[in-house]
Scaffold this motif. Structure first.
Motif, PDB file in Angstrom:
ATOM      1  N   ARG A  63      28.655   4.077  33.716  1.00 53.78           N
ATOM      2  CA  ARG A  63      28.309   2.740  34.231  1.00 53.78           C
ATOM      3  C   ARG A  63      29.166   2.376  35.433  1.00 53.78           C
ATOM      4  NH1 ARG A  63      26.881  -1.107  29.117  1.00 53.78           N
ATOM      5  NH2 ARG A  63      25.491   0.372  28.080  1.00 53.78           N
ATOM      6  N   LEU A  64      30.451   2.709  35.371  1.00 54.28           N
ATOM      7  CA  LEU A  64      31.326   2.416  36.511  1.00 54.28           C
ATOM      8  C   LEU A  64      30.937   3.229  37.737  1.00 54.28           C
ATOM      9  CD1 LEU A  64      34.846   2.072  34.880  1.00 54.28           C
ATOM     10  CD2 LEU A  64      33.554   0.297  36.070  1.00 54.28           C
ATOM     11  N   ASP A  65      30.548   4.472  37.518  1.00 51.32           N
ATOM     12  CA  ASP A  65      30.115   5.311  38.642  1.00 51.32           C
ATOM     13  C   ASP A  65      28.891   4.736  39.336  1.00 51.32           C
ATOM     14  OD1 ASP A  65      32.147   7.130  38.404  1.00 51.32           O
ATOM     15  OD2 ASP A  65      30.959   8.599  37.276  1.00 51.32           O
ATOM     16  N   GLU A  66      28.065   4.012  38.593  1.00 55.71           N
ATOM     17  CA  GLU A  66      26.854   3.425  39.166  1.00 55.71           C
ATOM     18  C   GLU A  66      27.148   2.182  40.006  1.00 55.71           C
ATOM     19  OE1 GLU A  66      24.460   2.641  35.765  1.00 55.71           O
ATOM     20  OE2 GLU A  66      24.057   4.757  35.378  1.00 55.71           O
ATOM     21  N   GLN A  67      28.321   1.576  39.810  1.00 54.11           N
ATOM     22  CA  GLN A  67      28.672   0.347  40.520  1.00 54.11           C
ATOM     23  C   GLN A  67      29.218   0.660  41.910  1.00 54.11           C
ATOM     24  OE1 GLN A  67      28.097  -2.771  39.257  1.00 54.11           O
ATOM     25  NE2 GLN A  67      27.113  -1.614  37.625  1.00 54.11           N
ATOM     26  N   VAL A  68      28.848  -0.175  42.865  1.00 54.87           N
ATOM     27  CA  VAL A  68      29.398  -0.069  44.210  1.00 54.87           C
ATOM     28  C   VAL A  68      30.555  -1.069  44.279  1.00 54.87           C
ATOM     29  CG1 VAL A  68      28.933  -0.323  46.654  1.00 54.87           C
ATOM     30  CG2 VAL A  68      27.141   0.528  45.133  1.00 54.87           C
ATOM     31  N   LEU A  69      31.769  -0.547  44.316  1.00 54.18           N
ATOM     32  CA  LEU A  69      32.960  -1.391  44.318  1.00 54.18           C
ATOM     33  C   LEU A  69      33.663  -1.310  45.669  1.00 54.18           C
ATOM     34  CD1 LEU A  69      34.372  -0.427  40.805  1.00 54.18           C
ATOM     35  CD2 LEU A  69      32.962  -2.395  41.396  1.00 54.18           C
ATOM     36  N   THR A  70      34.275  -2.407  46.052  1.00 58.11           N
ATOM     37  CA  THR A  70      35.049  -2.464  47.288  1.00 58.11           C
ATOM     38  C   THR A  70      36.498  -2.768  46.947  1.00 58.11           C
ATOM     39  OG1 THR A  70      34.754  -4.839  47.632  1.00 58.11           O
ATOM     40  CG2 THR A  70      33.019  -3.382  48.479  1.00 58.11           C
ATOM     41  N   GLU A  71      37.343  -2.812  47.956  1.00 61.67           N
ATOM     42  CA  GLU A  71      38.748  -3.160  47.719  1.00 61.67           C
ATOM     43  C   GLU A  71      38.887  -4.560  47.151  1.00 61.67           C
ATOM     44  OE1 GLU A  71      41.720  -2.619  50.696  1.00 61.67           O
ATOM     45  OE2 GLU A  71      40.907  -0.678  51.291  1.00 61.67           O
ATOM     46  N   ASP A  90      37.153  -5.865  44.923  1.00 60.54           N
ATOM     47  CA  ASP A  90      36.910  -5.828  43.483  1.00 60.54           C
ATOM     48  C   ASP A  90      38.141  -5.374  42.709  1.00 60.54           C
ATOM     49  OD1 ASP A  90      34.158  -6.583  43.617  1.00 60.54           O
ATOM     50  OD2 ASP A  90      33.719  -4.564  44.339  1.00 60.54           O
ATOM     51  N   GLU A  91      39.128  -4.830  43.388  1.00 62.42           N
ATOM     52  CA  GLU A  91      40.334  -4.323  42.742  1.00 62.42           C
ATOM     53  C   GLU A  91      41.214  -5.505  42.342  1.00 62.42           C
ATOM     54  OE1 GLU A  91      42.827  -1.741  41.087  1.00 62.42           O
ATOM     55  OE2 GLU A  91      40.998  -1.113  42.089  1.00 62.42           O
TER      56      GLU A  91
END
Length: 68
Positions: free
Chosen positions: A50-58, A60-61
């Motif tokens: 599920r995490l791999d499917e998410q598009v995260l940016t800095e 979101d950290e």
């Protein structure tokens, strides 16, 4: 979390992998413990997918990104 969508073949393979690794690590475990660990492994793998499917940016950290 619902684990009923896991096919029997996948569950059997996960259990086999846990059993083999426990043996390699010389951990004496009964079938109940092996099944619990196998279920936790499936949950962990599902969360990682599920995490791999998410598009995260800095942004979101939750913590600053370490930059030496």
């Amino acid at each position: 979390m619902n684990t009923t969508d896991v096919s029997n073949a996948d569950a059997d393979m996960d259990l086999h992998c846990v059993r083999v690794h426990a043996s390699l690590l010389r951990l004496a475990m009964n079938d109940e413990a092996l099944c619990r660990i196998s279920a936790q492994w499936r949950r962990l793998r599902d969360m990682a997918d599920r995490l791999d499917e998410q598009v995260l940016t800095e942004l979101d950290e939750p913590a600053p990104v370490f930059r030496p």
